[in-house]
Enzyme design. Structure first.
Site, short mmCIF file in Angstrom:
data_model
loop_
_atom_site.label_atom_id
_atom_site.label_comp_id
_atom_site.label_asym_id
_atom_site.label_seq_id
_atom_site.Cartn_x
_atom_site.Cartn_y
_atom_site.Cartn_z
N GLN A 122 0.84 -1.20 0.00
CA GLN A 122 0.00 0.00 0.00
C GLN A 122 0.87 1.24 0.00
O GLN A 122 1.95 1.26 0.60
CB GLN A 122 -0.91 0.02 1.24
CG GLN A 122 -1.95 1.15 1.23
CD GLN A 122 -2.55 1.39 2.61
OE1 GLN A 122 -1.89 1.85 3.52
NE2 GLN A 122 -3.84 1.03 2.75
N ASP A 148 -1.43 5.65 2.33
CA ASP A 148 -2.56 5.22 3.17
C ASP A 148 -3.75 4.76 2.34
O ASP A 148 -4.91 4.88 2.78
CB ASP A 148 -2.99 6.35 4.10
CG ASP A 148 -1.90 6.75 5.08
OD1 ASP A 148 -0.96 5.95 5.27
OD2 ASP A 148 -1.98 7.85 5.65
N PRO A 160 5.24 4.97 1.13
CA PRO A 160 4.88 3.61 1.54
C PRO A 160 4.09 3.63 2.84
O PRO A 160 4.44 4.35 3.78
CB PRO A 160 6.24 2.93 1.72
CG PRO A 160 7.19 3.73 0.89
CD PRO A 160 6.70 5.14 0.98
N SER A 161 3.02 2.84 2.92
CA SER A 161 2.18 2.87 4.12
C SER A 161 1.81 1.49 4.65
O SER A 161 1.25 1.39 5.74
CB SER A 161 0.92 3.70 3.88
OG SER A 161 0.24 3.30 2.70
N SER A 162 2.09 0.42 3.90
CA SER A 162 1.89 -0.92 4.44
C SER A 162 2.69 -1.91 3.60
O SER A 162 2.86 -1.70 2.39
CB SER A 162 0.40 -1.32 4.44
OG SER A 162 0.20 -2.51 5.18
#
Length: 374
Positions: free
Chosen positions: A67, A70, A86-88
């Protein structure tokens, strides 16, 4: 080329049985961005277009980005490399195993996991402890939904919670272990308060943000204490992400008293000392090649940058704090302590906050007085 679970087993060592019970392939999307831990260039994987390459990434020591922004931006090959945040992700297996070994859960333990992500580590913990022993908290509801689907596909159903992991999950406390899958600059006391005396917290501690340290803390009842165990790098806990406000007023120039290269290249021990002497202050070495060293305090919108020139080092400062002088003072204090390396430092977290210490917990580094300019 990695082809299956046996290739993963040697990366996770004593968690190999659990990795075979909780196959990583159940937790990786059909298309994603793969970043090998051995620093090879990242690359796009697409199970439909190239199933062999996808499987090789899944069963190798590779972090897989799942991900960005967000979820506000679709993850594509272009957005993975074009400035999106980058968020996950699914963390590289060897790093996952390093934290699980620090955690060292026993049969019958109850574990609080902060950051469900794809759900793979929740599945590994469930495979060892049973689903009743695992509570996993995820702040992003979309990530949590995908994790629930992944876990069901793999045959696991731990207790999943959508919420801010910084608060823990007191409803099922106390916990024997706290497993943190995101970086934190400050360890929340809520985690300590929810941990049984003698329990362990495995934390990616990142006082300088993102690039941080493996920290194992043991609860003593009203506090948790432990030493630094090595390097790590994780996305930050969302409630502790840095905001970079515009600079404050008050530009001024001076000359550096200490050669900034000595500060910028002092190593990880100096970085940890800085977290004790100047909490919340961030050091950036090599901002422009090797010719700039910067320091900032986002809270007061103060900045200082030292730039090399033929005549020496020029310092530009902005904001109410005299950050460069404070950094020099912190560096010289670290020198006076004998330039201790990172392995000699530890951290205590109690109701009063987070404290950095050298050699023993009662030898705390006192925060330096914050000075205003002029």
């Amino acid at each position: 080329m990695a082809t299956g679970p046996d290739d993963l087993a040697h990366l996770v060592h004593d968690w190999s049985e659990e990795s075979r019970a909780a196959l990583r392939e159940h937790f990786i999307p059909e298309a994603a961005w793969a970043s090998p831990l051995d620093s090879d260039p990242g690359y796009w994987i697409d199970r439909t277009a190239d199933p062999d390459r996808w499987r090789s990434a899944v069963y190798s020591d590779t972090t897989i980005l799942t991900q960005v922004d967000d979820g506000g931006t679709a993850l594509t090959e272009e957005t993975a490399t074009a400035g999106s945040t980058p968020s996950s992700s699914s963390t590289a297996p060897s790093l996952v195993a390093a934290f699980l070994r620090m955690l060292d859960p026993y049969p019958g333990d109850r574990v609080l996991e902060v950051g469900t992500g794809t759900g793979w580590t929740a599945a590994l913990l469930s495979a060892r402890l049973g689903v009743d022993g695992v509570v996993s908290v995820e702040v992003d509801d979309q990530v949590a939904k995908h994790a629930a689907v992944n876990l069901e596909r793999a045959g696991f159903a731990p207790h999943l919670v959508v919420g801010d992991g910084a608060d823990g999950w007191p409803e099922r406390a106390p916990y024997d272990r706290v497993h943190v899958t995101c970086g934190v600059a400050t360890v929340p006391y809520a985690w300590v308060a929810q941990t049984r005396p003698g329990g362990v917290l495995a934390v990616p501690w990142a006082p300088n943000h993102v690039s941080g340290h493996r920290l194992a803390l043991t609860s003593t009842g009203n506090a948790a204490v432990g030493r630094i165990r090595g390097d790590t790098s994780f996305m930050m806990l969302r409630s502790q992400r840095l905001a970079y406000p515009p600079p404050a007023d008050g530009r001024r120039e001076s000359a550096a008293r200490v050669d900034p290269r000595r500060i910028g290249r002092a190593g990880r021990g100096m970085e940890v000392a800085l977290a004790g002497f100047l909490p919340g202050v961030l050091l950036n070495a090599g901002l422009d090649g090797a010719d700039q060293v910067g320091v900032r305090d986002p809270g007061t919108r103060s900045y200082a940058i030292a730039t090399g020139s033929d005549g020496g080092w020029e310092v530009v400062q902005i904001g109410p704090r005299s950050l460069w002088e404070e950094l020099e003072t912190a560096y010289l204090a670290w020198v006076e302590w004998g330039c201790p390396d990172r392995g000699r430092f530890g951290v205590t977290v109690d109701a009063a906050g987070q404290h950095v210490w050298l050699d023993r917990p009662d030898n705390r580094l006192a925060p330096l007085e914050v000075r205003a300019d002029g």
